[in-house]
Structures are given as C-alpha cells and as structure tokens.
Scaffold this active site. Structure first.
Site, PDB file in Angstrom:
ATOM      1  N   GLY A  16       0.619  -1.304   0.131  1.00 42.16           N
ATOM      2  CA  GLY A  16      -0.095  -0.053  -0.052  1.00 42.16           C
ATOM      3  C   GLY A  16       0.869   1.357  -0.030  1.00 42.16           C
ATOM      4  O   GLY A  16       0.327   2.161   0.621  1.00 42.16           O
ATOM      5  N   ALA A  17       1.936   1.294  -0.668  1.00 42.35           N
ATOM      6  CA  ALA A  17       3.024   2.232  -0.779  1.00 42.35           C
ATOM      7  C   ALA A  17       2.416   3.548  -1.145  1.00 42.35           C
ATOM      8  O   ALA A  17       2.867   4.810  -0.806  1.00 42.35           O
ATOM      9  CB  ALA A  17       4.312   1.907  -1.361  1.00 42.35           C
ATOM     10  N   GLY A  19      -0.819   4.547  -0.831  1.00 44.04           N
ATOM     11  CA  GLY A  19      -1.794   5.020  -0.014  1.00 44.04           C
ATOM     12  C   GLY A  19      -1.879   6.236   0.783  1.00 44.04           C
ATOM     13  O   GLY A  19      -0.523   6.711   0.948  1.00 44.04           O
ATOM     14  N   HIS A 183      -0.295   3.604  16.912  1.00 42.47           N
ATOM     15  CA  HIS A 183       0.831   4.678  16.796  1.00 42.47           C
ATOM     16  C   HIS A 183       0.509   5.826  17.932  1.00 42.47           C
ATOM     17  O   HIS A 183       1.587   6.449  18.147  1.00 42.47           O
ATOM     18  CB  HIS A 183       0.855   5.495  15.428  1.00 42.47           C
ATOM     19  CG  HIS A 183      -0.306   6.390  15.086  1.00 42.47           C
ATOM     20  ND1 HIS A 183      -1.409   6.004  14.718  1.00 42.47           N
ATOM     21  CD2 HIS A 183      -0.185   7.750  15.173  1.00 42.47           C
ATOM     22  CE1 HIS A 183      -2.298   7.103  14.310  1.00 42.47           C
ATOM     23  NE2 HIS A 183      -1.450   8.301  14.830  1.00 42.47           N
ATOM     24  N   LYS A 187       3.353   8.258  20.736  1.00 35.86           N
ATOM     25  CA  LYS A 187       3.296   9.623  20.866  1.00 35.86           C
ATOM     26  C   LYS A 187       4.234   9.724  22.214  1.00 35.86           C
ATOM     27  O   LYS A 187       3.845   9.116  23.387  1.00 35.86           O
ATOM     28  CB  LYS A 187       1.992  10.165  21.044  1.00 35.86           C
ATOM     29  CG  LYS A 187       1.530  10.036  19.483  1.00 35.86           C
ATOM     30  CD  LYS A 187       0.172  11.006  19.291  1.00 35.86           C
ATOM     31  CE  LYS A 187      -0.408  10.586  18.100  1.00 35.86           C
ATOM     32  NZ  LYS A 187      -0.004  11.470  16.913  1.00 35.86           N
ATOM     33  N   GLU A 221     -10.147  16.076  15.516  1.00 40.04           N
ATOM     34  CA  GLU A 221      -9.307  16.309  14.322  1.00 40.04           C
ATOM     35  C   GLU A 221     -10.104  17.465  13.311  1.00 40.04           C
ATOM     36  O   GLU A 221     -11.349  17.418  13.436  1.00 40.04           O
ATOM     37  CB  GLU A 221      -9.191  15.308  13.504  1.00 40.04           C
ATOM     38  CG  GLU A 221      -8.438  13.993  14.028  1.00 40.04           C
ATOM     39  CD  GLU A 221      -8.176  13.107  13.034  1.00 40.04           C
ATOM     40  OE1 GLU A 221      -7.008  12.910  12.526  1.00 40.04           O
ATOM     41  OE2 GLU A 221      -9.098  12.074  12.972  1.00 40.04           O
ATOM     42  N   ASP A 240     -12.691   3.225  13.870  1.00 35.34           N
ATOM     43  CA  ASP A 240     -11.255   3.857  13.359  1.00 35.34           C
ATOM     44  C   ASP A 240     -10.216   4.656  14.485  1.00 35.34           C
ATOM     45  O   ASP A 240      -9.208   4.482  14.489  1.00 35.34           O
ATOM     46  CB  ASP A 240     -11.470   4.977  12.315  1.00 35.34           C
ATOM     47  CG  ASP A 240     -10.172   5.759  11.818  1.00 35.34           C
ATOM     48  OD1 ASP A 240      -9.406   4.936  11.117  1.00 35.34           O
ATOM     49  OD2 ASP A 240     -10.340   6.971  11.743  1.00 35.34           O
ATOM     50  N   HIS A 245      -6.980   3.639  19.318  1.00 32.82           N
ATOM     51  CA  HIS A 245      -6.146   4.894  19.813  1.00 32.82           C
ATOM     52  C   HIS A 245      -6.798   5.405  21.369  1.00 32.82           C
ATOM     53  O   HIS A 245      -6.180   5.251  22.422  1.00 32.82           O
ATOM     54  CB  HIS A 245      -6.041   6.041  19.058  1.00 32.82           C
ATOM     55  CG  HIS A 245      -5.534   5.681  17.561  1.00 32.82           C
ATOM     56  ND1 HIS A 245      -4.796   4.908  17.414  1.00 32.82           N
ATOM     57  CD2 HIS A 245      -5.892   6.251  16.430  1.00 32.82           C
ATOM     58  CE1 HIS A 245      -4.439   4.626  16.148  1.00 32.82           C
ATOM     59  NE2 HIS A 245      -5.251   5.760  15.770  1.00 32.82           N
ATOM     60  N   LYS A 345     -13.963  14.092  13.395  1.00 27.90           N
ATOM     61  CA  LYS A 345     -13.370  14.496  12.198  1.00 27.90           C
ATOM     62  C   LYS A 345     -14.191  15.704  12.333  1.00 27.90           C
ATOM     63  O   LYS A 345     -15.299  15.932  12.594  1.00 27.90           O
ATOM     64  CB  LYS A 345     -13.558  13.605  11.047  1.00 27.90           C
ATOM     65  CG  LYS A 345     -13.049  12.312  11.121  1.00 27.90           C
ATOM     66  CD  LYS A 345     -11.569  12.140  10.331  1.00 27.90           C
ATOM     67  CE  LYS A 345     -11.064  10.791  10.359  1.00 27.90           C
ATOM     68  NZ  LYS A 345      -9.545  10.989  10.636  1.00 27.90           N
TER      69      LYS A 345
END
Ligand code: BG6
Length: 494
Positions: A16-17, A19, A183, A187, A221, A240, A245, A345
């Site tokens: 998925g480079a 993406g 991820h 942080k 966000e 999501d 997270h 979002k």
C-alpha cells in the site's frame, strides 16, 4: 544496539505504498530517520502497489509527497539517499504471482537475499488475510523467525473478525514476528504519562477514585475523511479511533504500575484495565455512547462540504464521524469514576487531550468571600498539536480582597531546540530493532473489542438516523447527555 549492528541486511516492504497512510505517516517518518542517520546502512525498501508505474514514476511520487509534507524542510540530498534505497514493485495483493515477483525483487535487492524482511501492511484491513497467506505461500516468511510483520489498526472489524484475523496470522507467523501497531503509543506525551505517573511520588497517591472526579480523553481532528471513503465508510469513528487509540490512552491513564519496565509486564497491566471496564448492556447503549456525522460547515474559515458530500460516500450513509462514550472501570482504583471519551473529524480544532478533574475540596471555606465556590483542580496532558502538561491550582489574587485565580503550573518538558517527531519514527525504529514494547498484544485488542462490541452491534441495527453537527464545531449538544453530573462539561482548551 546501534541499527548498524543488525546482523543481516534487511528489506522493508511497504504494502500500500501509494496509499494515504504511507504518504501521511510512513514516508515522512522514514525521511526523518534518514536525516537522523538512524536507518541501517544495509536497509532497502520495497514499495509494493497496484499502480502501473516504473521506478522513475515512483521516485517522482516520493519526491512530491515529501515536498508537500516537509515544505522548506525538504532537502534534496536526504531525498536522494532515501529514494536510492527504494525499489518499486507493481503487484496485486490477492495475486500469488505478484508475490513471486516480490520475492525476486527482494532477492536481487542490494540488501541481499538472505536478510531479514519487514512487511508493513499499510492497506485496507479487509486485505490483510490475503497478504499474510500469500507471503507465506511465496516462501517470504523463510527462514522463520527473521521476518517481521507489522499490522495496522483496526485489527478486525469486530470481536469475531479480530479473532479470525489473529488465527490467520498465527497460522503463518509466530507471535514474536507480529507487530500490531497503534501509533498513539508512540506519541511522546503518552510515553511521558507513564513517567509522570510512576516516577513522581507527588502524583501517584492522588491518581484514584478518592481524589479524581472524572477523566476526559479527547482526540479531535480538523480534517475530514480525506480520500479514504472506501475504508472510512465501513469503519466509522468507533472502529477507526475509539476502539484502538482512545482505548489505549484509557488503559495507560488507568493502569497499575507494572512490576518491571518490560513489554509483557506493561501489556499485562493494560489488559487488566480493559478487562475491568464495565460491560455495556444493550439497553444502556444510548446512555453510554453517542454518534454523529459532520454536515457542511467551515474548517479554518474555509467552507467545506458535509460527510455525505465527500467523494465515494452515499447520500444515506449513517457512518459516524464523531463518537463520544462513557465507561466505568470496576476495580479498586477507579470504581465510580466516569471516563468520558470522544473523537471526531471536522471538529473545531485539532486537539488531543487527556484531562483529569479532581474532586471539590471537602470544605468550601471561602463561601462568605467573593470566591464563593472553589472550582476543582485539573491535570491536563496535551498530546497534540503541542505536547504539554499542566496542573491547574488556585492562588490568591494579590490585593485587599480574598479572591482567587487559577494558575496553571506548566510541566511541559520539550526544550525549544528539541524537534518534535511523529510517533511513527519511534515505532518504525522499534520494528527495525525488534523491540515490541510499544506494540499491542492480541489480548489487548480482544478486550478492547469486547468493550465496544455492544455499541457496534446496537448501532448496526439503527440504520435510519444519525445526528449531525456542522463541520468546524465541537459536535452536537446531545453528546452531553452522557455526563453523570450537571457540572461536567468537555474541556476544549488546555
Ligand atoms: C489513524 C486514523 O489511525 O489516526 C485516522 O485512521 C486519523 O483517521 C489518524 O486521522 C490520526 O492520527 P494522528 O497521529 O494524526 O492524531
């Protein structure tokens, strides 16, 4: 260990480079690691994607992505050394033949045929299983033990599919080879939270139900869904962001001190928290969770369309772009303390914040003075845009009256010359070096799914209606119905 001590040459394959994730996070992170001289000399990269490109088109794309992301920080020299490490392989994720070609490309890469390989799945979750199988069948997981596979979130789309995906993974890869990434654990503030709690005697005695009234975790966000309609419309904010997270943040805020600073000891404590989250019965879903979708509005002063105006989204979609939820952790430390989580979002501003509100002092000593009621203290841990830590306390206003004001003790820890990095730099380096501490064990994923599953199942049946909020706002007023008390309200500022 220095990265150049790696015993064997290594090839890092990005599926998925071309993406979104690759452009927004992985490529910029690799650039920063190249600048910092942290990529091993013998490490090569393979960009695997569907586009009918040759090497020069890929290189051109890489440059464009980096120029857009880095602006003035873009350096031609660094770009050249990074791009010279890359090989482009055109292929289909479901096609075994493409994996045979990938194998050949790895074998002829400068990094040598017998080195370790890292496979990064920056693709849609629905395609994970095919890639995992194809890698194994093409012999790309040989010799066993030297390869690593990085699996992005969401890990599955509900508890059942997560269990299935884990089964597929374990059929082809051993647990030590698997890096389930979230991820947010990379942080700075999140890692610093552990230090803040467990290295300061001042803090830890207060970190419990005796002193803390409630906890808020916000990840807001400004961006919309960008060009991810296909993925996002099936996922929604709950899958999501919240299941992974925000649940990880909750676990780090609430966990007990681990017996040792070791990957499994940390994970054990997080799992205990997730297992202690009070299950939400069907009849209580409305009282515990709220969802909404952005409509047209303004973002940074610019007029933007609503979710249903986004390319690839149906006009009757009820996918949530905002979710708020209330959880209780039924253990000795936290029983009765609400944890309010929200994410969305197209919200008023980009802000990720963990906020802990303390209880009122037991005696309102200043009732007869202009102070009247002393507001409670807060501890605020800002994750982004700026990393900071504040503790709000009361002090007397200088002057003749007995009046107070709130002063924020600033425990921000970044010095001005220290460059902030995104979480991916840390985590990619950990994968390269084989350190799994900041990656997720399957039982964490599983228990996080168990927490949100009743909400998912309930919402799946309510397909007729969803609340909306104008883009560029903090979400609908109705979201406040989750609060336990009239004096609870969201912190929208540090
Ligand atoms: C990703 C989500 O995991 O995290 C995205 O899929 C979201 O929808 C992103 O935008 C947010 O990450 P960050 O690091 O920018 O807060």
């Amino acid at each position: 260990m220095s990265v150049d001590d790696l015993a064997t040459p290594c090839n890092f394959v990005i599926f998925g480079a071309t993406g979104n994730l690759s452009a927004n996070k992985l490529i910029p992170a690799l650039y920063h690691l190249e600048v910092a001289g942290r990529l091993p000399k013998r490490m090569g990269f393979t960009a695997f994607a569907r586009r009918e490109w040759d090497q020069s088109q890929w290189t051109e794309y890489l440059k464009q992505v980096l120029q857009e992301k880095l602006g003035d920080y873009f350096d031609e020299g660094v770009f050249r050394s990074l791009s010279s490490r890359f090989n482009y392989v055109r292929g289909e994720l479901h096609d075994p033949q493409s994996f045979a070609q990938l194998g050949q490309a790895i074998a002829t890469a400068k990094t040598g045929p017998s080195g370790c390989s890292i496979y990064y799945l920056a693709i849609k979750p629905t395609e994970y299983a095919a890639v995992i199988r194809n890698l194994d069948q093409a012999g790309l997981n040989e010799p066993r033990g030297q390869q690593r596979i990085v699996v992005e979130k969401p890990f599955g789309e509900d508890i059942e599919s997560a269990l299935l995906l884990n089964e597929v993974l374990h059929k082809h890869f051993a647990e030590e080879q698997i890096y389930r990434i979230d991820h947010y654990l990379g942080k700075e503030t999140v890692q610093n939270l552990l230090v803040f709690r467990f290295a300061n005697t001042l803090i830890e005695p207060l970190w419990n139900r005796n002193f803390i009234d409630h906890v808020q975790i916000t990840v807001a966000e400004e961006i919309g869904i960008e060009k991810r309609a296909d993925y996002y419309d099936k996922a929604g904010a709950l899958r999501d962001m919240l299941q992974n997270h925000l649940m990880q943040l909750l676990a780090v805020v609430a966990m007990e001190p681990p017996p040792a600073w070791e990957a499994d000891a940390l994970r054990d404590e997080k799992v205990k928290v997730l297992r202690s989250v009070r299950p939400i019965p069907r009849r209580a879903v409305h009282a515990h969770a709220f969802r909404a979708q952005y409509g047209p509005g303004f973002s940074r002063g610019v007029q933007v369309g609503g979710y249903q105006d986004e390319l690839g989204i149906e006009k009757n979609s009820v996918t949530e772009t905002f979710v708020s939820a209330k959880f209780y952790i039924d253990n000795w430390r936290w029983r009765g303390v609400p944890f309010y989580l929200r994410t969305g979002k197209r919200m008023a501003k980009q802000m990720s914040l963990i906020a802990l509100r303390f209880k009122y002092p037991p005696q309102q000593l200043f009732r007869e003075t202009p102070v009247e009621v002393i507001a409670p203290n807060w501890v605020l841990l800002s994750i982004q845009p700026a990393e900071s830590m504040h503790m709000e306390i009361h002090v007397k206003k200088p002057g003749l009256e007995m009046d107070t004001r709130v002063l924020a003790l600033n425990a921000s820890y970044r010095k001005t010359h220290e460059v902030p990095l995104d979480a991916y730099e840390t985590l990619l380096l950990d994968v390269i070096e084989g350190d799994r501490s900041l990656f997720i064990r399957f039982d964490e994923v599983e228990w996080a799914w168990r927490v949100v599953d009743p909400i998912l199942k309930y919402w799946a049946q309510e397909r007729e209606f969803i609340h909306t909020y104008p883009a560029g706002t903090w979400g609908p007023e109705e979201a406040n119905r989750l609060f336990d008390s009239e004096d609870h309200e969201w912190r929208n500022e540090v």
